[in-house]
Design a protein around this motif. Structure first.
Motif, PDB file in Angstrom:
ATOM      1  N   ALA A 145       6.916   1.234  12.911  1.00 52.65           N
ATOM      2  CA  ALA A 145       7.075   2.722  13.056  1.00 52.65           C
ATOM      3  C   ALA A 145       5.506   2.731  12.148  1.00 52.65           C
ATOM      4  O   ALA A 145       4.467   2.573  12.833  1.00 52.65           O
ATOM      5  N   GLU A 146       4.915   3.959  11.383  1.00 56.78           N
ATOM      6  CA  GLU A 146       4.454   4.314  10.971  1.00 56.78           C
ATOM      7  C   GLU A 146       3.696   3.705   9.936  1.00 56.78           C
ATOM      8  O   GLU A 146       2.568   3.465   9.437  1.00 56.78           O
ATOM      9  N   TYR A 147       4.336   2.570   9.410  1.00 52.71           N
ATOM     10  CA  TYR A 147       4.774   1.760   8.197  1.00 52.71           C
ATOM     11  C   TYR A 147       3.789   0.311   8.612  1.00 52.71           C
ATOM     12  O   TYR A 147       4.674  -0.295   9.559  1.00 52.71           O
ATOM     13  N   ASN A 148       2.245  -0.586   8.769  1.00 52.41           N
ATOM     14  CA  ASN A 148       2.228  -1.433   9.029  1.00 52.41           C
ATOM     15  C   ASN A 148       1.577  -1.969   7.778  1.00 52.41           C
ATOM     16  O   ASN A 148       0.409  -3.101   8.106  1.00 52.41           O
ATOM     17  N   GLY A 198      17.626   5.618  11.084  1.00 54.46           N
ATOM     18  CA  GLY A 198      15.687   5.628  10.858  1.00 54.46           C
ATOM     19  C   GLY A 198      15.159   5.582   9.372  1.00 54.46           C
ATOM     20  O   GLY A 198      14.813   6.367   8.946  1.00 54.46           O
ATOM     21  N   GLY A 199      16.556   5.099   8.020  1.00 51.18           N
ATOM     22  CA  GLY A 199      16.363   5.299   7.080  1.00 51.18           C
ATOM     23  C   GLY A 199      15.544   3.957   6.733  1.00 51.18           C
ATOM     24  O   GLY A 199      14.859   2.956   7.225  1.00 51.18           O
ATOM     25  N   PHE A 200      14.224   4.123   5.850  1.00 53.54           N
ATOM     26  CA  PHE A 200      13.038   3.357   5.682  1.00 53.54           C
ATOM     27  C   PHE A 200      13.080   3.178   4.189  1.00 53.54           C
ATOM     28  O   PHE A 200      13.434   3.873   2.924  1.00 53.54           O
ATOM     29  N   TYR A 201      12.580   1.666   3.393  1.00 55.50           N
ATOM     30  CA  TYR A 201      13.226   1.505   2.143  1.00 55.50           C
ATOM     31  C   TYR A 201      11.573  -0.450   1.892  1.00 55.50           C
ATOM     32  O   TYR A 201      11.258  -0.573   2.879  1.00 55.50           O
ATOM     33  N   PRO A 233       0.656  -1.463   0.162  1.00 52.68           N
ATOM     34  CA  PRO A 233      -0.108  -0.025  -0.412  1.00 52.68           C
ATOM     35  C   PRO A 233       1.317   1.601  -0.110  1.00 52.68           C
ATOM     36  O   PRO A 233       0.681   2.585   0.384  1.00 52.68           O
ATOM     37  N   GLY A 234       1.937   1.228   0.489  1.00 45.04           N
ATOM     38  CA  GLY A 234       3.483   2.561  -0.229  1.00 45.04           C
ATOM     39  C   GLY A 234       3.239   3.276  -1.273  1.00 45.04           C
ATOM     40  O   GLY A 234       2.551   2.646  -2.024  1.00 45.04           O
TER      41      GLY A 234
END
Ligand code: FES
Length: 172
Positions: free
Chosen positions: A117-120, A130-133, A78-79
């Motif tokens: 975190a905010e990604y479910n 704190g990088g996100f991929y 969903p991202g």
């Protein structure tokens, strides 16, 4: 006369010193050059059927950690993705490899199939800053400036061959 003899002696000792340094440096430099065994690792085969759907294995390729991702059938994420993302290259592939080195300062991100975190939803999270991929290695948040590197790779049956051009030909 005295002086020139001393100079000669000095030169001779200096010369010996250089030979000595070379003798020490050469084996040292040789150990730094890629060994036959690490060059042999230029192609790595991974059997995707051994990786449960939705999970990631870390293998070593050319001395680097590499994620082998096995997505479930009809995986929906969903991202958001961008035009320039790895997603364009990898979409539709259930099995693919990404170099597991954060493009910020080189840590190994962690696979979070349940989200973080905010990604479910599934993401890679780099614990260093704190990088996100995304699951395709696209940088979606935090300091990483680029997506994870995608090595050349191809699929043969259930096998992913990393280091051999196939559905990904070029390094990006
Ligand atoms: S090294 Fe990964 S966010 Fe900094």
């Amino acid at each position: 006369m005295e002086t020139s003899r001393r100079d000669l002696l000095g030169l001779a000792i200096g010369g010996l010193g250089l030979v000595g340094v070379a003798g020490v440096l050469y084996p040292l430099l040789k150990t730094l050059a890629p060994s036959a065994s690490s060059l042999a690792g230029a192609k790595v085969e991974v059997d995707g059927s051994q990786i449960p759907e939705g999970q990631v294995r870390v293998v070593s390729w050319k001395g680097k950690p590499v994620f082998v991702v096995h997505l479930p059938q009809n995986f929906q994420w969903p991202g958001k993705t961008k035009e320039t993302d790895n997603y364009k290259l990898l979409q539709g592939q259930p099995l693919y490899a990404l170099v597991a080195v954060c493009t910020h300062l080189g840590c190994v991100p962690l696979w979070k199939p349940q989200g973080e975190a905010e990604y479910n939803y599934p993401v890679f999270h780099c614990p260093c800053h704190g990088g996100f991929y995304s699951p395709w290695g696209d940088n979606i948040a935090g300091p990483p400036p680029r997506p994870l590197h995608v090595p050349p790779q191809k699929v043969e049956g259930t096998k992913l061959i990393i280091g051999e051009p196939g559905f990904v030909k070029e390094l990006t």
